[in-house]
Enzyme design. Structure first.
Site, short mmCIF file in Angstrom:
data_model
loop_
_atom_site.label_atom_id
_atom_site.label_comp_id
_atom_site.label_asym_id
_atom_site.label_seq_id
_atom_site.Cartn_x
_atom_site.Cartn_y
_atom_site.Cartn_z
N CYS A 1 -14.99 7.09 1.86
CA CYS A 1 -13.49 7.73 1.81
C CYS A 1 -13.53 9.08 1.61
O CYS A 1 -12.37 9.75 1.81
CB CYS A 1 -12.81 6.86 0.83
SG CYS A 1 -13.64 6.62 -0.84
N GLU B 1 -7.90 3.29 -5.86
CA GLU B 1 -8.71 4.34 -5.15
C GLU B 1 -8.43 3.80 -3.56
O GLU B 1 -9.30 2.94 -3.24
CB GLU B 1 -10.07 4.13 -5.73
CG GLU B 1 -10.12 4.38 -7.24
CD GLU B 1 -9.92 5.70 -7.91
OE1 GLU B 1 -9.43 6.69 -6.97
OE2 GLU B 1 -9.73 6.07 -9.09
#
Length: 463
Positions: free
Chosen positions: A265, A231
């Site tokens: 993010c 991720e």
């Protein structure tokens, strides 16, 4: 690499921790593997009951945990409390759903001669989790809850600037009854990753972090034939169509870009606005950003936190400088942020063209890139012109139009009329440079299991 707590609001060194030795790393793997041999055989209901106790512990001690998060990475205290609550919700999700999601799956065979076929889900063993500093509790909960539910054991290599959060999570799990060795916090250095992954008892690695870290760890995992999920970074598109409610959308834009100090993010980093409403959006968005109050993250009035470290601040300022050098326009917005600590002045970048390196970069902090799109098709084109593909959002007064546009945006997650959202019961993950694999819900639960076919066949042999 020193494991240390440095208060981002004051730059004060609070506490340091020694890195793990080679002997401690070997011992941790020994303990995790020994624990796996019994943990994997416990009923799912018994495993997840401990997660339920941990969720209660988080809520009962929410202020204590939240203060630690704010101390180590600078998050506004109210957001730290929200992170602790989200972590508790993730643990509870698997208490409620893991047993059902791990039930054998009967397969619809095409020929009765194939027998009674089913998939069963068996844990793999010891896993390594490499987690970042921006959500010190949530990131741990996101990998721990599904993997412990599945029957795996976990070694945590947390970020070097949140060592007390890492230690506190381990201590909590032990206090609520988790057997020793099922979850181990290890102050491992970067060069220890290969030492851990080359051990045959370690079966996989989950990493949340930068592209650079993901690429390096994925190479090591591939070399040793270990399963990995990554991720990584994101530069989420925040698409504003010509029929959007601009007042409401601008407020969501301010929130979507600046929560957690802009260090997310999936924050709204690239605002792509239809030319018909561009000027109105830019005016209202700028006013909203200017109204943000920066200050002590423990102060309830504070809305904008410092960055997590002096290194993060210096890196972001350098990115802004380079963007301007290549033709972008940078406008600093709002009252001057405190000179102490790791604050960065909120900045809006416009006139960022594809020949500017900034066009394809991720800015981790209160920096907004705003693009003018000719129309809907152009907005979609700009949204997809990115090496990243994590999240994104579309704003419109027509939900069905929003759905159609969302289906054309190439990311792992798209939201209509809301910035990318992080919840306990929604999957998380991206495509391209944003990584591979999924975390949370049943998808995360089954990333590190052996999906084994068991087929009961009762027919005569052909000869």
């Amino acid at each position: 690499m020193a494991f240390a707590t440095v208060n981002p609001y004051t730059n004060e060194l609070v506490k340091e921790f020694p890195s793990a030795t080679e002997a401690e790393i070997v011992s941790a793997i020994d303990k995790a593997d020994a624990a796996f041999q019994s943990w994997k055989n416990l009923p799912v209901a018994e495993r997840v009951s401990i997660l339920g106790k941990a969720a209660k512990h988080l809520r009962d001690n929410i202020d204590e945990h939240a203060k630690l998060i704010t101390l180590e990475m600078g998050k506004v205290f109210a957001e730290s409390k929200a992170e602790v609550e989200l972590s508790a919700q993730i643990l509870e999700y698997y208490v409620k759903h893991a047993e059902e999601q791990l039930q054998p799956r009967k397969l619809p065979v095409m020929d009765p001669a194939e027998g009674e076929a089913s998939l069963v889900y068996e844990p793999l063993g010891v896993l390594l989790a490499i987690e970042p500093w921006n959500f010190p509790y949530y990131q741990v909960a996101r990998i721990l809850a599904p993997q412990l539910s599945a029957g795996n054991t976990l070694i945590l290599k947390h970020a070097s600037n949140v060592p007390q959060c890492a230690a506190a999570f381990e201590k909590m799990m032990l206090e609520v009854g988790l057997p020793e060795g099922v979850f181990i916090n290890l102050f491992a250095e970067h060069h220890h990753v290969e030492t851990i992954l080359q051990d045959p008892r370690v079966c996989g690695v989950a990493l949340t972090g930068s592209e650079f870290a993901g690429s390096a760890v994925a190479q090591v995992a591939g070399k040793h034939l270990k399963k990995s999920i990554m991720e990584l970074g994101g530069a989420d598109a925040f698409v504003v169509l010509d029929d959007a409610d601009i007042e409401k959308t601008a407020k969501w834009g301010v929130f979507g870009r600046h929560w957690n100090g802009g260090q997310v993010c999936v924050s709204s980093k690239r605002m792509i606005v239809d030319a018909k409403v561009y000027d109105e959006y830019l005016e209202k968005y700028t006013a909203g950003v200017a109204a943000l109050k920066a200050g002590d993250p423990m102060d309830p009035a504070t809305q904008l936190a410092p960055l997590s470290s002096q290194r993060a601040k210096d890196g972001l300022l350098k990115q802004i400088e380079e963007a301007v050098k290549h033709g972008a326009t940078a406008i600093e917005v709002g009252e001057k942020v405190p000179a102490q600590g790791c604050f960065v002045q909120p900045t809006i970048l416009t006139n960022v063209t594809p020949d500017n390196p900034a066009y394809y970069q991720e800015f981790f902090g209160p920096v907004s890139m705003i693009f003018k799109a000719k129309d809907e098709a152009d907005a979609i084109r700009i949204a997809n012109d990115s090496p990243f593909g994590l999240g994104g959002s579309v704003f419109t007064s027509d939900n069905e139009r929003g759905r159609k546009v969302a289906l054309q945006i190439s990311t792992g997650m798209v939201f209509v009329n809301h910035p990318t959202m992080v919840k306990a019961d929604l999957p998380f993950g991206g495509v391209r440079r944003s990584g591979f694999g999924r975390e949370l819900i049943d998808l995360g639960l089954k990333e590190f299991v052996n999906q084994k076919l068991v087929d009961i066949v009762d027919i005569d042999a052909p000869f």
